[in-house]
Write a protein that holds these residues in place. Structure first.
Motif, PDB file in Angstrom:
ATOM      1  N   LEU A   1      25.322  29.842  12.882  1.00  0.00           N
ATOM      2  CA  LEU A   1      26.355  28.934  12.375  1.00  0.00           C
ATOM      3  C   LEU A   1      27.729  29.539  12.636  1.00  0.00           C
ATOM      4  CD1 LEU A   1      25.144  27.578   8.917  1.00  0.00           C
ATOM      5  CD2 LEU A   1      25.278  26.361  11.089  1.00  0.00           C
ATOM      6  N   ASN A   2      28.638  28.717  13.122  1.00  0.00           N
ATOM      7  CA  ASN A   2      30.026  29.132  13.331  1.00  0.00           C
ATOM      8  C   ASN A   2      30.824  28.685  12.110  1.00  0.00           C
ATOM      9  OD1 ASN A   2      32.594  29.683  14.131  1.00  0.00           O
ATOM     10  ND2 ASN A   2      32.506  28.567  16.057  1.00  0.00           N
ATOM     11  N   VAL A   3      31.154  29.628  11.242  1.00  0.00           N
ATOM     12  CA  VAL A   3      31.804  29.308   9.968  1.00  0.00           C
ATOM     13  C   VAL A   3      33.147  30.027   9.899  1.00  0.00           C
ATOM     14  CG1 VAL A   3      31.598  29.406   7.448  1.00  0.00           C
ATOM     15  CG2 VAL A   3      29.566  29.043   8.856  1.00  0.00           C
ATOM     16  N   THR A   4      34.166  29.300   9.459  1.00  0.00           N
ATOM     17  CA  THR A   4      35.499  29.861   9.303  1.00  0.00           C
ATOM     18  C   THR A   4      35.917  29.769   7.837  1.00  0.00           C
ATOM     19  OG1 THR A   4      36.119  29.173  11.536  1.00  0.00           O
ATOM     20  CG2 THR A   4      37.905  29.740  10.036  1.00  0.00           C
ATOM     21  N   ALA A   5      36.401  30.884   7.287  1.00  0.00           N
ATOM     22  CA  ALA A   5      36.926  30.914   5.915  1.00  0.00           C
ATOM     23  C   ALA A   5      38.397  31.291   5.966  1.00  0.00           C
ATOM     24  CB  ALA A   5      36.151  31.899   5.055  1.00  0.00           C
ATOM     25  N   THR A   6      39.218  30.620   5.159  1.00  0.00           N
ATOM     26  CA  THR A   6      40.653  30.908   5.125  1.00  0.00           C
ATOM     27  C   THR A   6      41.125  31.099   3.696  1.00  0.00           C
ATOM     28  OG1 THR A   6      41.203  28.535   5.071  1.00  0.00           O
ATOM     29  CG2 THR A   6      41.113  29.608   7.239  1.00  0.00           C
TER      30      THR A   6
ATOM     31  N   ILE B   1      40.009  34.656   7.092  1.00  0.00           N
ATOM     32  CA  ILE B   1      39.483  35.848   6.439  1.00  0.00           C
ATOM     33  C   ILE B   1      38.501  36.519   7.396  1.00  0.00           C
ATOM     34  CG2 ILE B   1      38.216  36.740   4.448  1.00  0.00           C
ATOM     35  CD1 ILE B   1      39.021  34.170   2.960  1.00  0.00           C
ATOM     36  N   ALA B   2      38.676  37.809   7.613  1.00  0.00           N
ATOM     37  CA  ALA B   2      37.771  38.558   8.485  1.00  0.00           C
ATOM     38  C   ALA B   2      36.509  38.941   7.708  1.00  0.00           C
ATOM     39  CB  ALA B   2      38.462  39.808   9.016  1.00  0.00           C
ATOM     40  N   ASN B   3      35.348  38.645   8.275  1.00  0.00           N
ATOM     41  CA  ASN B   3      34.044  39.004   7.699  1.00  0.00           C
ATOM     42  C   ASN B   3      33.913  38.593   6.231  1.00  0.00           C
ATOM     43  OD1 ASN B   3      33.284  40.334  10.158  1.00  0.00           O
ATOM     44  ND2 ASN B   3      34.535  42.089   9.513  1.00  0.00           N
ATOM     45  N   PRO B   4      34.126  37.321   5.916  1.00  0.00           N
ATOM     46  CA  PRO B   4      34.028  36.893   4.515  1.00  0.00           C
ATOM     47  C   PRO B   4      32.578  36.932   4.038  1.00  0.00           C
ATOM     48  CG  PRO B   4      34.199  34.988   5.950  1.00  0.00           C
ATOM     49  CD  PRO B   4      34.369  36.191   6.831  1.00  0.00           C
ATOM     50  N   PRO B   5      32.326  37.352   2.790  1.00  0.00           N
ATOM     51  CA  PRO B   5      30.954  37.287   2.248  1.00  0.00           C
ATOM     52  C   PRO B   5      30.583  35.832   1.966  1.00  0.00           C
ATOM     53  CG  PRO B   5      32.493  38.113   0.593  1.00  0.00           C
ATOM     54  CD  PRO B   5      33.274  37.969   1.850  1.00  0.00           C
ATOM     55  N   ILE B   6      29.521  35.362   2.618  1.00  0.00           N
ATOM     56  CA  ILE B   6      29.111  33.962   2.523  1.00  0.00           C
ATOM     57  C   ILE B   6      27.644  33.901   2.134  1.00  0.00           C
ATOM     58  CG2 ILE B   6      28.789  31.804   3.808  1.00  0.00           C
ATOM     59  CD1 ILE B   6      31.144  32.594   5.568  1.00  0.00           C
ATOM     60  N   THR B   7      27.307  32.971   1.254  1.00  0.00           N
ATOM     61  CA  THR B   7      25.929  32.722   0.852  1.00  0.00           C
ATOM     62  C   THR B   7      25.468  31.397   1.457  1.00  0.00           C
ATOM     63  OG1 THR B   7      26.262  33.908  -1.229  1.00  0.00           O
ATOM     64  CG2 THR B   7      24.373  32.419  -1.105  1.00  0.00           C
ATOM     65  N   TYR B   8      24.331  31.430   2.139  1.00  0.00           N
ATOM     66  CA  TYR B   8      23.808  30.237   2.817  1.00  0.00           C
ATOM     67  C   TYR B   8      22.539  29.751   2.117  1.00  0.00           C
ATOM     68  CZ  TYR B   8      26.786  31.766   6.716  1.00  0.00           C
ATOM     69  OH  TYR B   8      27.842  32.160   7.491  1.00  0.00           O
TER      70      TYR B   8
ATOM     71  N   ASP C   1      19.234  32.457   7.094  1.00  0.00           N
ATOM     72  CA  ASP C   1      19.361  33.761   6.450  1.00  0.00           C
ATOM     73  C   ASP C   1      20.809  33.998   6.045  1.00  0.00           C
ATOM     74  OD1 ASP C   1      20.807  34.616   8.691  1.00  0.00           O
ATOM     75  OD2 ASP C   1      19.114  35.675   9.578  1.00  0.00           O
ATOM     76  N   GLN C   2      21.081  35.151   5.428  1.00  0.00           N
ATOM     77  CA  GLN C   2      22.414  35.410   4.895  1.00  0.00           C
ATOM     78  C   GLN C   2      23.391  35.891   5.953  1.00  0.00           C
ATOM     79  OE1 GLN C   2      23.207  34.155   1.900  1.00  0.00           O
ATOM     80  NE2 GLN C   2      21.105  33.446   2.199  1.00  0.00           N
ATOM     81  N   GLN C   3      22.970  35.894   7.213  1.00  0.00           N
ATOM     82  CA  GLN C   3      23.898  36.104   8.333  1.00  0.00           C
ATOM     83  C   GLN C   3      24.257  34.796   9.011  1.00  0.00           C
ATOM     84  OE1 GLN C   3      21.186  38.424   7.819  1.00  0.00           O
ATOM     85  NE2 GLN C   3      22.863  39.462   6.741  1.00  0.00           N
ATOM     86  N   GLY C   4      23.751  33.666   8.468  1.00  0.00           N
ATOM     87  CA  GLY C   4      24.058  32.358   9.033  1.00  0.00           C
ATOM     88  C   GLY C   4      23.203  31.990  10.226  1.00  0.00           C
ATOM     89  N   GLN C   5      22.058  32.657  10.420  1.00  0.00           N
ATOM     90  CA  GLN C   5      21.139  32.312  11.501  1.00  0.00           C
ATOM     91  C   GLN C   5      20.197  31.207  11.008  1.00  0.00           C
ATOM     92  OE1 GLN C   5      20.995  33.454  14.683  1.00  0.00           O
ATOM     93  NE2 GLN C   5      22.746  34.827  14.416  1.00  0.00           N
TER      94      GLN C   5
ATOM     95  N   LEU D   1      31.440  30.539  -0.275  1.00  0.00           N
ATOM     96  CA  LEU D   1      32.037  31.853  -0.437  1.00  0.00           C
ATOM     97  C   LEU D   1      31.334  32.535  -1.608  1.00  0.00           C
ATOM     98  CD1 LEU D   1      35.889  31.367   0.106  1.00  0.00           C
ATOM     99  CD2 LEU D   1      34.238  32.444   1.629  1.00  0.00           C
ATOM    100  N   THR D   2      30.764  33.705  -1.367  1.00  0.00           N
ATOM    101  CA  THR D   2      29.903  34.355  -2.359  1.00  0.00           C
ATOM    102  C   THR D   2      30.609  34.558  -3.694  1.00  0.00           C
ATOM    103  OG1 THR D   2      28.707  35.472  -0.583  1.00  0.00           O
ATOM    104  CG2 THR D   2      28.490  36.387  -2.807  1.00  0.00           C
ATOM    105  N   TYR D   3      31.873  34.998  -3.660  1.00  0.00           N
ATOM    106  CA  TYR D   3      32.593  35.277  -4.901  1.00  0.00           C
ATOM    107  C   TYR D   3      33.436  34.101  -5.385  1.00  0.00           C
ATOM    108  CZ  TYR D   3      31.080  39.942  -3.648  1.00  0.00           C
ATOM    109  OH  TYR D   3      30.301  41.028  -3.310  1.00  0.00           O
ATOM    110  N   HIS D   4      33.389  33.005  -4.653  1.00  0.00           N
ATOM    111  CA  HIS D   4      34.077  31.767  -5.056  1.00  0.00           C
ATOM    112  C   HIS D   4      33.158  30.601  -4.708  1.00  0.00           C
ATOM    113  CE1 HIS D   4      37.783  34.125  -5.538  1.00  0.00           C
ATOM    114  NE2 HIS D   4      37.452  34.694  -4.396  1.00  0.00           N
ATOM    115  N   PRO D   5      32.022  30.460  -5.420  1.00  0.00           N
ATOM    116  CA  PRO D   5      30.975  29.518  -5.024  1.00  0.00           C
ATOM    117  C   PRO D   5      31.370  28.050  -5.059  1.00  0.00           C
ATOM    118  CG  PRO D   5      30.514  30.481  -7.188  1.00  0.00           C
ATOM    119  CD  PRO D   5      31.672  31.244  -6.611  1.00  0.00           C
ATOM    120  N   THR D   6      32.528  27.723  -5.660  1.00  0.00           N
ATOM    121  CA  THR D   6      32.971  26.329  -5.618  1.00  0.00           C
ATOM    122  C   THR D   6      33.581  25.977  -4.269  1.00  0.00           C
ATOM    123  OG1 THR D   6      35.128  26.932  -6.577  1.00  0.00           O
ATOM    124  CG2 THR D   6      33.372  26.256  -8.116  1.00  0.00           C
TER     125      THR D   6
END
Length: 383
Positions: free
Chosen positions: A215-220, A226-233, A244-248, A263-268
């Protein structure tokens, strides 16, 4: 001759006591309910072999309590009354935020059974452990409880070990208060964050059966990536599509499911995409054209095509370019001056009739002429 109960209680303390933490130190204590009736406040009696003090913090059965009474002592143990801390207060000193466990009551009871000391409506009484961090608490200081602001209007330090704050409802400061996290004046000293998350595969993507795609995901944050943002899938149906938790993302069975990234620390803050599992070996191409949608008359601009297969960019496909007026009139108010297969240069005409015309740039996949994408280009005068 009546035997004293004290030695018996001390025996039970040794034999039946529970492990608690008193001011962070592990101790053995005997805990019992303060009354037989159900009350609004959870109040208990604590007996310990080690010294107890008014204002001590007791951690008992995953709850935190504050010793609110004077302490009785005998030769071998101490006894006191404690109430469960039902709130955590965040107090802000010029950007330094400290949290305090507190017993908060809308009314308080005296030592005389059944006698109630009234507090005005909209007011509360907060009892905290009196320690070094509470010395700086001042009148008019503000804090939040359950997204409601309160202001300190009275401070009582007459009970050794406890500070009591009389507080009234205050108004929300929309410019500075972090109401969501119950922190007053937070944005007065910190930068407010506006997070966004986007899955860059359109509204639906395809994954081949028994294969994986990333998955190609962008966080701002405030518009900055944001570089290497912690993301939960998560997948709505892991039996069809797993992630998986790397977006594969992997196609497990033919069908469709949605993938959500948070966003792992901002789940909304989240983004969701529908994904379809297709037979391995089949292609599902899509094209995107990147470039300016406004072109000044007489000037040139470059445009680039990106080709995707099942939502993943591929580089072995080329496109053919064409240009027309949006209204299909002639002559065409522009021209293609250079083309390399995946990039093109478009030049606008200079005539007065070109102003406010709209060109349509079309990219057609060379290997599949049925796959096309169009981009509109508005022509504007230089002045």
């Amino acid at each position: 001759m009546t035997r004293s109960l004290e030695p018996m209680l001390d025996f039970f303390l040794r034999e039946k006591g529970e492990l608690v933490h008193i001011n962070g130190m592990r101790q053995l204590a005997l805990i019992q309910d303060a009354t037989n009736t159900i009350q609004m406040t959870d109040e208990k009696i604590i007996r310990a072999a080690t010294p107890l003090h008014t204002g001590d913090i007791v951690d008992y059965r995953y709850e935190r309590y504050l010793i609110t009474s004077q302490v009785d002592r005998n030769e071998k143990s101490c006894r006191g009354r404690m109430k469960k801390c039902n709130q955590r207060l965040a107090l802000n000193w010029d950007g330094q935020v400290k949290w305090f466990d507190a017993v908060v009551e809308a009314r308080t009871f005296s030592t005389e059974t059944g006698k109630v000391i009234s507090i005005p409506e909209g007011s509360i009484l907060a009892s905290l452990q009196d320690k070094a961090d509470t010395k700086g608490i001042t009148l008019s200081q503000r804090f939040y409880i359950t997204h409601q602001p309160f202001k300190i209007v009275g401070i009582d330090r007459t009970m050794n070990g406890i500070i009591q704050l009389s507080c009234t409802l205050d108004s929300i400061n929309t410019a500075y208060d972090d109401v969501e996290h119950n922190i007053a004046d937070r944005w007065k000293y910190e930068i407010a964050h506006t997070y966004a998350l986007h899955i860059n595969h359109g509204t639906i993507a395809h994954v081949p059966l028994n294969e994986t795609i990333p998955l190609n995901v962008t966080a701002t944050d405030n518009g900055n990536e944001i570089a290497n943002p912690p993301i939960t899938y998560t997948s709505s149906d892991p039996s069809v599509i797993s992630v998986d938790q790397q977006g594969q993302v992997m196609g497990i069975a033919l069908g469709q499911a949605s993938i959500t990234a948070k966003l792992t620390y901002h789940p909304t803050v989240l983004s969701t995409i529908e994904m379809r599992v297709v037979e391995t070996g089949t292609h599902n191409y899509s094209i995107a054209i990147i470039g300016n949608s406004i072109l000044k008359t007489g000037q040139s601009a470059s445009y680039v095509s990106h080709t995707y297969d099942h939502g993943v960019e591929v580089f072995d496909q080329s496109v053919e370019w064409s240009l027309r007026n949006q209204d299909d009139s002639t002559p065409i108010m522009g021209s293609i001056t250079a083309s390399t297969g995946n990039s093109v240069t478009v030049k606008s005409g200079r005539s007065s009739g070109a102003n406010n015309k709209v060109l349509v740039l079309t990219a057609t996949l060379a290997s599949d002429p049925s796959m096309t994408i169009e981009k509109t280009i508005s022509l504007k005068n230089l002045f």
